[in-house]
Design an enzyme around this catalytic site. Structure first.
Site, short mmCIF file in Angstrom:
data_model
loop_
_atom_site.label_atom_id
_atom_site.label_comp_id
_atom_site.label_asym_id
_atom_site.label_seq_id
_atom_site.Cartn_x
_atom_site.Cartn_y
_atom_site.Cartn_z
N ALA A 259 0.82 -1.21 0.00
CA ALA A 259 0.00 0.00 0.00
C ALA A 259 0.86 1.27 0.00
CB ALA A 259 -0.94 -0.02 1.20
N LYS B 280 4.78 9.21 16.57
CA LYS B 280 3.91 8.27 15.87
C LYS B 280 3.75 6.99 16.68
CE LYS B 280 3.10 5.85 11.52
NZ LYS B 280 3.58 5.54 10.15
N ASN C 80 7.06 1.01 10.19
CA ASN C 80 6.37 1.26 11.45
C ASN C 80 7.25 0.86 12.63
OD1 ASN C 80 3.85 2.27 10.53
ND2 ASN C 80 3.19 0.22 9.99
#
Length: 339
Positions: free
Chosen positions: A22, A216, A114
């Site tokens: 993605a 984050k 991430n």
């Protein structure tokens, strides 16, 4: 630019995206559309799909197609100006070992991942300097394959999904922050940000990318594992006062750890939770992975934070409890381990 590294004009970079899911597909499409020489290191049937159809991107209600070079062998693609890694954390070690042919003396490597990256404590002068995060890089293979001098850190704020192999749907957000792992400003970080801004991203160069990564993490390390456990989107989790208080407690642990690590993140948990509440019905990446049967990034997002806390002698009981339960849930679903 291919001959002069990042010293030539912004619009002529040789860019290889490693992993065209993605976010990787989103980057590849936008950068190719801006005139860059984009290639994709893919695997399996996706390679042939990309060779025939390129990347198809749906964004803002419009669909565009962008030709890219694609191969499952890095040697076929050759040395790049920029290598962007967008694979999931469990696949990173194998990817790092395979991308050597893409990296020349002046190549910039951007891990758009991430969680806490393997390089987070490798610079001199930071708290826990020299600490290798075993949850992320157990045997040091990533560190050895991707020299720190090539790395530019990144934080991506965007919601994308794949409707089919090679087809990316961009739902919201297009913010990307870049920065030197050393925490200093640099001309090359500025150039990378300018290149992404030229391709339509809200892109900036940060003087403290480690702080941006932790900001984050503050949301990801809380909402993701609990969504995995409860199989709930964020709006339903935040509608439960007990879960909201759990998130507040977990965030306080992460904030206390950030201060011990010299990152000094100052965000009220209630403020951070309020930002997520405004987004409405959102499925976290871990919930999406659970539903799709894909490996989850528990080690890099939560486990690495716990590892850092242990090294810094900071107690994080809520994080440890949630992590243990989430790992067991993922094991029972067969999605904890290598990608």
């Amino acid at each position: 630019m291919a001959q002069e590294g990042m010293g030539a004009k912004v619009g002529a970079a040789r860019v290889c995206v490693v992993g065209a899911g993605a976010i990787g597909g989103f980057f590849a499409a936008r950068l190719a559309g801006a005139g860059h020489d984009v290639s994709v290191l893919a695997r399996g049937a996706l390679t042939g799909i990309l060779q025939e159809h390129g990347i198809r991107l749906t964004s803002g209600g419009a669909e565009t197609a962008h030709p890219v070079r694609a191969s499952d062998r890095a040697a076929e693609l050759g040395v790049q100006d920029i290598v962007i890694i967008t694979v999931k954390a469990p696949a990173l070690a194998a990817v790092a070992a395979a991308i050597g042919p893409l990296i020349g003396p002046d190549t910039i490597v951007i891990p758009a991942l991430n969680g806490i990256p393997w390089w987070f404590f490798l610079n001199e002068g930071v708290v826990l300097s020299g600490t290798r995060l075993k949850r992320v890089d157990p045997d040091g293979g990533i560190e050895a394959s991707i020299p720190l001098a090539h790395v530019i850190g990144a934080v991506v704020i965007a919601s994308c999904s794949t409707s089919a192999p090679g087809q990316v749907v961009h739902a919201s957000g297009n913010k990307v922050v870049f920065g030197e792992p050393s925490g200093q400003s640099s001309e090359r970080a500025d150039r990378v940000a300018a290149m992404f801004a030229d391709a339509g991203f809200v892109a900036t160069a940060s003087p403290d990318i480690r702080r941006d990564i932790w900001a984050k993490l503050l949301g990801n390390a809380c909402f993701n594992p609990v969504s995995l456990l409860t199989q709930s989107p964020t709006d339903l989790m935040l509608a439960d006062p007990g879960l909201e208080q759990l998130f507040v407690g977990m965030m306080h642990e992460l904030l206390a750890l950030s201060h011990t690590l010299g990152i000094g993140l100052d965000i009220a948990p209630e403020q951070r939770i309020g930002e997520t509440r405004k987004l409405g019905h959102i499925k976290t990446s871990m919930l999406q992975d659970l539903e799709a049967g894909r490996s989850v990034e528990l080690d890099s997002i939560v486990g690495a934070a716990i590892e850092a806390a242990d090294a810094a002698h900071i107690d994080v009981p809520l994080l440890k409890t949630v992590f243990s339960m989430a790992v067991q849930r993922a094991r029972m679903a067969g999605i904890y381990g290598e990608a």
